[in-house]
Write a protein that holds these residues in place. Sequence first.
Motif, PDB file in Angstrom:
ATOM      1  N   ASP A 182       0.800  -1.233   0.000  1.00 26.71           N
ATOM      2  CA  ASP A 182       0.000   0.000   0.000  1.00 26.71           C
ATOM      3  C   ASP A 182       0.832   1.283   0.000  1.00 26.71           C
ATOM      4  O   ASP A 182       0.332   2.352   0.371  1.00 26.71           O
ATOM      5  N   GLN A 183       2.105   1.189  -0.423  1.00 23.50           N
ATOM      6  CA  GLN A 183       2.974   2.361  -0.418  1.00 23.50           C
ATOM      7  C   GLN A 183       3.013   3.029  -1.796  1.00 23.50           C
ATOM      8  O   GLN A 183       2.614   2.446  -2.813  1.00 23.50           O
ATOM      9  N   LEU A 184       3.504   4.265  -1.800  1.00 22.71           N
ATOM     10  CA  LEU A 184       3.807   4.992  -3.035  1.00 22.71           C
ATOM     11  C   LEU A 184       5.327   4.915  -3.193  1.00 22.71           C
ATOM     12  O   LEU A 184       6.067   5.549  -2.435  1.00 22.71           O
ATOM     13  N   VAL A 185       5.783   4.101  -4.121  1.00 23.09           N
ATOM     14  CA  VAL A 185       7.191   3.723  -4.195  1.00 23.09           C
ATOM     15  C   VAL A 185       7.865   4.377  -5.393  1.00 23.09           C
ATOM     16  O   VAL A 185       7.343   4.327  -6.513  1.00 23.09           O
ATOM     17  N   LEU A 186       9.022   4.965  -5.155  1.00 19.93           N
ATOM     18  CA  LEU A 186       9.863   5.462  -6.238  1.00 19.93           C
ATOM     19  C   LEU A 186      11.051   4.513  -6.386  1.00 19.93           C
ATOM     20  O   LEU A 186      11.829   4.341  -5.440  1.00 19.93           O
ATOM     21  N   VAL A 187      11.180   3.879  -7.553  1.00 21.02           N
ATOM     22  CA  VAL A 187      12.342   3.045  -7.856  1.00 21.02           C
ATOM     23  C   VAL A 187      13.295   3.870  -8.718  1.00 21.02           C
ATOM     24  O   VAL A 187      12.900   4.394  -9.765  1.00 21.02           O
ATOM     25  N   ILE A 188      14.534   3.998  -8.271  1.00 23.77           N
ATOM     26  CA  ILE A 188      15.542   4.746  -9.023  1.00 23.77           C
ATOM     27  C   ILE A 188      16.554   3.757  -9.579  1.00 23.77           C
ATOM     28  O   ILE A 188      17.194   3.023  -8.821  1.00 23.77           O
ATOM     29  N   GLY A 189      16.694   3.714 -10.912  1.00 21.68           N
ATOM     30  CA  GLY A 189      17.673   2.829 -11.535  1.00 21.68           C
ATOM     31  C   GLY A 189      17.022   1.881 -12.509  1.00 21.68           C
ATOM     32  O   GLY A 189      15.972   1.292 -12.212  1.00 21.68           O
ATOM     33  N   ALA A 190      17.655   1.726 -13.687  1.00 20.52           N
ATOM     34  CA  ALA A 190      17.043   0.937 -14.762  1.00 20.52           C
ATOM     35  C   ALA A 190      17.890  -0.262 -15.173  1.00 20.52           C
ATOM     36  O   ALA A 190      17.740  -0.793 -16.258  1.00 20.52           O
ATOM     37  N   GLY A 191      18.795  -0.686 -14.289  1.00 20.94           N
ATOM     38  CA  GLY A 191      19.560  -1.893 -14.577  1.00 20.94           C
ATOM     39  C   GLY A 191      18.708  -3.131 -14.345  1.00 20.94           C
ATOM     40  O   GLY A 191      17.494  -3.042 -14.113  1.00 20.94           O
ATOM     41  N   PRO A 192      19.319  -4.323 -14.387  1.00 24.75           N
ATOM     42  CA  PRO A 192      18.554  -5.560 -14.189  1.00 24.75           C
ATOM     43  C   PRO A 192      17.795  -5.583 -12.868  1.00 24.75           C
ATOM     44  O   PRO A 192      16.632  -6.001 -12.815  1.00 24.75           O
ATOM     45  N   MET A 215       2.717  -5.217  -4.561  1.00 26.41           N
ATOM     46  CA  MET A 215       2.208  -4.797  -3.243  1.00 26.41           C
ATOM     47  C   MET A 215       1.849  -3.312  -3.175  1.00 26.41           C
ATOM     48  O   MET A 215       0.997  -2.916  -2.393  1.00 26.41           O
ATOM     49  N   ALA A 216       2.525  -2.496  -3.974  1.00 25.56           N
ATOM     50  CA  ALA A 216       2.397  -1.043  -3.836  1.00 25.56           C
ATOM     51  C   ALA A 216       1.113  -0.512  -4.467  1.00 25.56           C
ATOM     52  O   ALA A 216       0.544  -1.132  -5.376  1.00 25.56           O
ATOM     53  N   LYS A 217       0.673   0.642  -3.985  1.00 25.59           N
ATOM     54  CA  LYS A 217      -0.415   1.358  -4.666  1.00 25.59           C
ATOM     55  C   LYS A 217       0.071   1.808  -6.035  1.00 25.59           C
ATOM     56  O   LYS A 217      -0.559   1.555  -7.059  1.00 25.59           O
ATOM     57  N   THR A 218       1.206   2.532  -6.021  1.00 17.72           N
ATOM     58  CA  THR A 218       1.778   3.073  -7.253  1.00 17.72           C
ATOM     59  C   THR A 218       3.294   2.942  -7.176  1.00 17.72           C
ATOM     60  O   THR A 218       3.883   3.124  -6.109  1.00 17.72           O
ATOM     61  N   VAL A 219       3.918   2.620  -8.323  1.00 16.56           N
ATOM     62  CA  VAL A 219       5.375   2.586  -8.409  1.00 16.56           C
ATOM     63  C   VAL A 219       5.808   3.569  -9.494  1.00 16.56           C
ATOM     64  O   VAL A 219       5.333   3.493 -10.635  1.00 16.56           O
ATOM     65  N   TYR A 220       6.670   4.489  -9.142  1.00 13.77           N
ATOM     66  CA  TYR A 220       7.275   5.410 -10.110  1.00 13.77           C
ATOM     67  C   TYR A 220       8.665   4.858 -10.464  1.00 13.77           C
ATOM     68  O   TYR A 220       9.494   4.647  -9.572  1.00 13.77           O
ATOM     69  N   PHE A 221       8.884   4.610 -11.732  1.00 14.61           N
ATOM     70  CA  PHE A 221      10.130   4.009 -12.205  1.00 14.61           C
ATOM     71  C   PHE A 221      10.957   5.109 -12.865  1.00 14.61           C
ATOM     72  O   PHE A 221      10.638   5.581 -13.956  1.00 14.61           O
ATOM     73  N   SER A 222      12.004   5.552 -12.153  1.00 16.35           N
ATOM     74  CA  SER A 222      12.797   6.704 -12.610  1.00 16.35           C
ATOM     75  C   SER A 222      14.112   6.253 -13.213  1.00 16.35           C
ATOM     76  O   SER A 222      14.847   5.461 -12.608  1.00 16.35           O
ATOM     77  N   HIS A 223      14.403   6.775 -14.386  1.00 14.29           N
ATOM     78  CA  HIS A 223      15.672   6.418 -15.041  1.00 14.29           C
ATOM     79  C   HIS A 223      16.033   7.496 -16.061  1.00 14.29           C
ATOM     80  O   HIS A 223      15.213   8.332 -16.440  1.00 14.29           O
ATOM     81  N   THR A 242      20.489   1.260  -7.661  1.00 17.76           N
ATOM     82  CA  THR A 242      21.501   2.064  -8.353  1.00 17.76           C
ATOM     83  C   THR A 242      22.862   1.372  -8.412  1.00 17.76           C
ATOM     84  O   THR A 242      23.882   2.023  -8.638  1.00 17.76           O
ATOM     85  N   GLY A 243      22.853   0.062  -8.203  1.00 20.71           N
ATOM     86  CA  GLY A 243      24.076  -0.691  -8.424  1.00 20.71           C
ATOM     87  C   GLY A 243      25.032  -0.691  -7.244  1.00 20.71           C
ATOM     88  O   GLY A 243      24.690  -0.261  -6.127  1.00 20.71           O
ATOM     89  N   TYR A 244      26.237  -1.140  -7.539  1.00 24.57           N
ATOM     90  CA  TYR A 244      27.226  -1.417  -6.494  1.00 24.57           C
ATOM     91  C   TYR A 244      28.596  -0.868  -6.882  1.00 24.57           C
ATOM     92  O   TYR A 244      28.882  -0.646  -8.052  1.00 24.57           O
ATOM     93  N   ARG A 245      29.415  -0.682  -5.866  1.00 25.91           N
ATOM     94  CA  ARG A 245      30.799  -0.254  -6.079  1.00 25.91           C
ATOM     95  C   ARG A 245      31.717  -1.454  -5.956  1.00 25.91           C
ATOM     96  O   ARG A 245      31.588  -2.254  -5.029  1.00 25.91           O
ATOM     97  N   TYR A 246      32.644  -1.580  -6.877  1.00 22.56           N
ATOM     98  CA  TYR A 246      33.671  -2.606  -6.749  1.00 22.56           C
ATOM     99  C   TYR A 246      34.547  -2.216  -5.557  1.00 22.56           C
ATOM    100  O   TYR A 246      35.030  -1.085  -5.482  1.00 22.56           O
ATOM    101  N   SER A 247      34.729  -3.143  -4.638  1.00 21.30           N
ATOM    102  CA  SER A 247      35.413  -2.804  -3.396  1.00 21.30           C
ATOM    103  C   SER A 247      36.355  -3.925  -2.979  1.00 21.30           C
ATOM    104  O   SER A 247      35.946  -5.089  -2.883  1.00 21.30           O
ATOM    105  N   PHE A 248      37.606  -3.561  -2.740  1.00 20.26           N
ATOM    106  CA  PHE A 248      38.636  -4.513  -2.323  1.00 20.26           C
ATOM    107  C   PHE A 248      39.407  -3.897  -1.143  1.00 20.26           C
ATOM    108  O   PHE A 248      40.585  -3.554  -1.275  1.00 20.26           O
ATOM    109  N   PRO A 249      38.766  -3.762   0.006  1.00 16.48           N
ATOM    110  CA  PRO A 249      39.383  -3.034   1.117  1.00 16.48           C
ATOM    111  C   PRO A 249      40.639  -3.707   1.666  1.00 16.48           C
ATOM    112  O   PRO A 249      41.423  -3.071   2.381  1.00 16.48           O
ATOM    113  N   PHE A 250      40.846  -4.950   1.321  1.00 17.69           N
ATOM    114  CA  PHE A 250      41.993  -5.710   1.825  1.00 17.69           C
ATOM    115  C   PHE A 250      43.252  -5.522   0.980  1.00 17.69           C
ATOM    116  O   PHE A 250      44.327  -5.995   1.360  1.00 17.69           O
TER     117      PHE A 250
END
Length: 444
Positions: free
Chosen positions: A191-201, A213-221, A267-275
């Motif tokens: 029942d939420q008003l959902v904004l999805v940001i990002g158009a990847g997979p 589940m949502a009332k409305t989904v806004y798909f932003s890209h 909105t994806g991920y950052r490649y991270s190698f902290p070690f």
Amino acid sequence: MTGQPKRYCVIGAGSSGICSAKTILDAGGNVTIYERTDQIGGTWVYTDEVGNDRYGLPVHTSMYEGLKTNLPKEIMGFPGYEMPAQPASYVPWHEVLQFIRDYSAHYDVTRRIAFEHLVEEVRPASDGTDGWSVTVRQLTSGLRTTERFDFVLVCNGHYHTPAIPTYPGGECFLGKQLHSHDYRKSDIFRDQLVLVIGAGPSGTDLTLEAAKMAKTVYFSHHVPEKLKQLTFPPNVLQVPDVLRILPECVEFVDGSQHPVSVIFYCTGYRYSFPFLHPDCGVQVDDNWVRPLYKHVLNINHPTMAFIGLPFYVCATLMFELQARFCVTFYGGRLPMPDRAEMMSDHDREMNGRWVKGLKKRQAHMMGAEYQGEYYQSLAHRAQIEPIPKVMTDMHIDSGRRKKEDLQNYRNDVYRIVDEDTFVKYDISEVVCASNELTVESHSS
């Protein structure tokens, strides 16, 4: 191999780490796999946990309860060890997880895994050799140890460290904000008003998840016209880029405003190698990991390899091909390419991408344009068996079908005919045929 077996360190016991270890064992190497969690599977492990785990470390997995693969299982196996046969091509996450665990057990990899061991630092050995000094912390006891290895294969994945954009007003938003990394169950959207940001997979798949589940989904890209052809449920509205966030609504670059109660960053991920110690000679610049030879070997220290960086690929098959590529040189079957060859190849490929207008974050992107040529270049240079063309063709066809029919493409069923050919059915045809065979066998 003569004398003592070479010592290999594999970081991560997901699918790339497990298949790399299997490849090393096949070549007679001695391998230790360090895994910071208590189980095999990497990104395919599901947990209700978000945030930090019991050791205070960020939860690694981004798996959510309702995930089905967005690739056919027919291209998710390993050479000589395929995913179990069944009518569907697109399968739930837990079937993939079980497959990886079965593969690890089958090839006697599991007992080489040091579970709950966090790799804290990797640096070149101080004795002037090409080896590596690897410091790990056993999480259950807190004990730190440092081991020496001849080779290091970094297999820690790249779907664990969220990339979250900032927008004016974000800190004043009164609703909920979360990244797909912390998403687990669709009830959060009820029942939420959902904004999805990002158009990847993940953005397209999770828009469908939210829409249940949502009332409305806004798909932003900001992807051009090609995404406009995607057909979503009627409660999904496509909107342009976000301009700013207000306490109870969001304003978009076209001046429109919509009330929103949940902002969902896909909105994806950052490649991270902290070690990785700076002396490893590897930089990460907006997800461009450099300098690498064929997206794998660390040119500054080629006894270090990265398995699984390229995306939009036949992932498991590519992991295995990359591992065989490394072991060809590490095991001494072919001499290691020299620095001049590696830098020349690296510069040629990267410059080709920049000329086409690709950004740094697309440095390791493959997809229909690059992947077939990439697999061939690995196989050709290492004189090893390539990935069969039929696999790349199925991957490309699956991607095309997703764009054509986002809501129904997972009903497609793929069957491999030979190394160059596949056939495709609708799941209803396969189930029908299966039922007819069952009836026939019972009646006979």
